[in-house]
Design an enzyme around this catalytic site. Structure first.
Site, mmCIF file in Angstrom:
data_model
loop_
_atom_site.group_PDB
_atom_site.id
_atom_site.type_symbol
_atom_site.label_atom_id
_atom_site.label_comp_id
_atom_site.label_asym_id
_atom_site.label_seq_id
_atom_site.Cartn_x
_atom_site.Cartn_y
_atom_site.Cartn_z
ATOM 1 N N HIS A 176 4.741 -8.540 -4.508
ATOM 2 C CA HIS A 176 3.378 -8.794 -4.016
ATOM 3 C C HIS A 176 2.888 -10.204 -4.330
ATOM 4 O O HIS A 176 2.116 -10.381 -5.288
ATOM 5 C CB HIS A 176 2.402 -7.843 -4.719
ATOM 6 N N CYS A 215 6.108 -5.386 0.276
ATOM 7 C CA CYS A 215 6.237 -4.043 -0.317
ATOM 8 C C CYS A 215 6.155 -2.960 0.759
ATOM 9 O O CYS A 215 7.074 -2.848 1.566
ATOM 10 C CB CYS A 215 5.218 -3.880 -1.446
ATOM 11 N N ILE A 243 5.345 -3.277 -7.702
ATOM 12 C CA ILE A 243 4.591 -2.041 -7.941
ATOM 13 C C ILE A 243 5.195 -0.930 -7.086
ATOM 14 O O ILE A 243 5.092 -0.964 -5.859
ATOM 15 C CB ILE A 243 3.095 -2.214 -7.577
ATOM 16 N N GLY A 288 0.878 -1.169 0.000
ATOM 17 C CA GLY A 288 0.000 0.000 0.000
ATOM 18 C C GLY A 288 0.908 1.209 0.000
ATOM 19 O O GLY A 288 1.787 1.313 -0.846
ATOM 20 N N GLU A 332 0.562 -11.682 -3.082
ATOM 21 C CA GLU A 332 -0.907 -11.734 -2.942
ATOM 22 C C GLU A 332 -1.610 -11.317 -4.230
ATOM 23 O O GLU A 332 -2.817 -11.451 -4.353
ATOM 24 C CB GLU A 332 -1.361 -10.864 -1.755
HETATM 25 N N1 GLN Z 1 5.836 2.899 -2.870
HETATM 26 C C1 GLN Z 1 5.115 2.444 -1.711
HETATM 27 C C2 GLN Z 1 5.771 2.942 -0.420
HETATM 28 O O1 GLN Z 1 6.800 3.522 -0.495
HETATM 29 C C3 GLN Z 1 5.025 0.931 -1.685
HETATM 30 C C4 GLN Z 1 4.232 0.443 -2.867
HETATM 31 C C5 GLN Z 1 3.526 -0.840 -2.645
HETATM 32 O O2 GLN Z 1 3.329 -1.305 -1.509
HETATM 33 N N2 GLN Z 1 3.099 -1.436 -3.732
HETATM 34 O O3 GLN Z 1 5.254 2.761 0.623
#
Ligand code: GLN
Length: 199
Positions: free
Chosen positions: A179, A88, A142, A56, A181
């Site tokens: 990820h 992530c 991502i 997230g 998931e």
């Molecule tokens: N770029 C987000 C962060 O720095 C992480 C992205 C993700 O969880 N897909 O928190």
């Protein structure tokens, strides 16, 4: 309770549900037979065997964790050996340093670089060899962080061709830049559940 009883028992796994892709984790964990608890308040941590922190936005997850008084209980449980897996943003939140001012659990002896793959590679997929898995895993990145440095007790489970680390384990903590998931491959979740059972 004997180990053999524990093995056949349903694991109770929390998914930190403040923000991000928590439903996807919950679905896979349920498909693998775990009981899932969405964690939004400290009381939701009671009786859990392990916790997943989803992807997230790590700054948002950190702010909400502070607002709902979750930071200290999570740190306390983590230091006592409670299994936690961060994906992530979750991996960033677990780390001891993200080179920015933000709320972190600082439980894992890793430093991370947020959004490490730049604009062109904002999102990408790669089949990666993971220590502990018998065939390559389809990893979805991502705006992912890379794991820049690790302490001596950290086991590197996966590195990209350029050497950047993207999956690491330290005792009962697991961190992945990608990820699992968001694929229908459940092997990484199985790996975490095995870790929880062994722990
Ligand atoms: N770029 C987000 C962060 O720095 C992480 C992205 C993700 O969880 N897909 O928190």
């Amino acid at each position: 309770m004997s180990d053999s009883t524990k093995n056949t028992e349903k694991l109770r796994i929390g998914v930190l549900a403040l923000q991000g892709a928590f439903r996807e984790h919950a679905n896979i964990l349920r498909a693998l037979g775990a009981e899932v608890v969405e964690v939004r308040l400290p009381a939701h941590l009671d009786g859990l065997d392990g916790l997943v922190i989803p992807g997230g936005e790590s700054t948002t997850i950190g702010k909400l964790a502070v607002r709902w008084d979750l930071l200290a209980p999570l740190q306390e449980k983590g230091r006592a050996g409670f299994p936690i897996w961060g994906t992530c943003a979750g991996a960033i939140f677990l780390s001891k340093d993200a080179n920015r001012e933000q709320h972190l659990l600082k439980l894992m002896d890793i430093t991370v670089e947020r959004n490490a793959f730049g604009r062109q590679l904002d999102s990408f997929e790669a089949d990666l060899d993971i220590k502990g898995l018998d065939a390559p895993f389809p990893a979805v990145f991502i705006r992912a962080p890379s794991i820049e440095t690790v302490g001596e007790n950290v086991d590197v489970l996966c590195q990209l061709a350029d050497g950047r680390m993207v999956a690491v384990r330290e005792g009962n903590f697991l961190a992945t830049s990608f990820h699992p998931e968001l694929t229908d491959d459940m092997r990484f979740h199985e790996l975490f559940l095995d870790m929880v059972r062994a722990g």
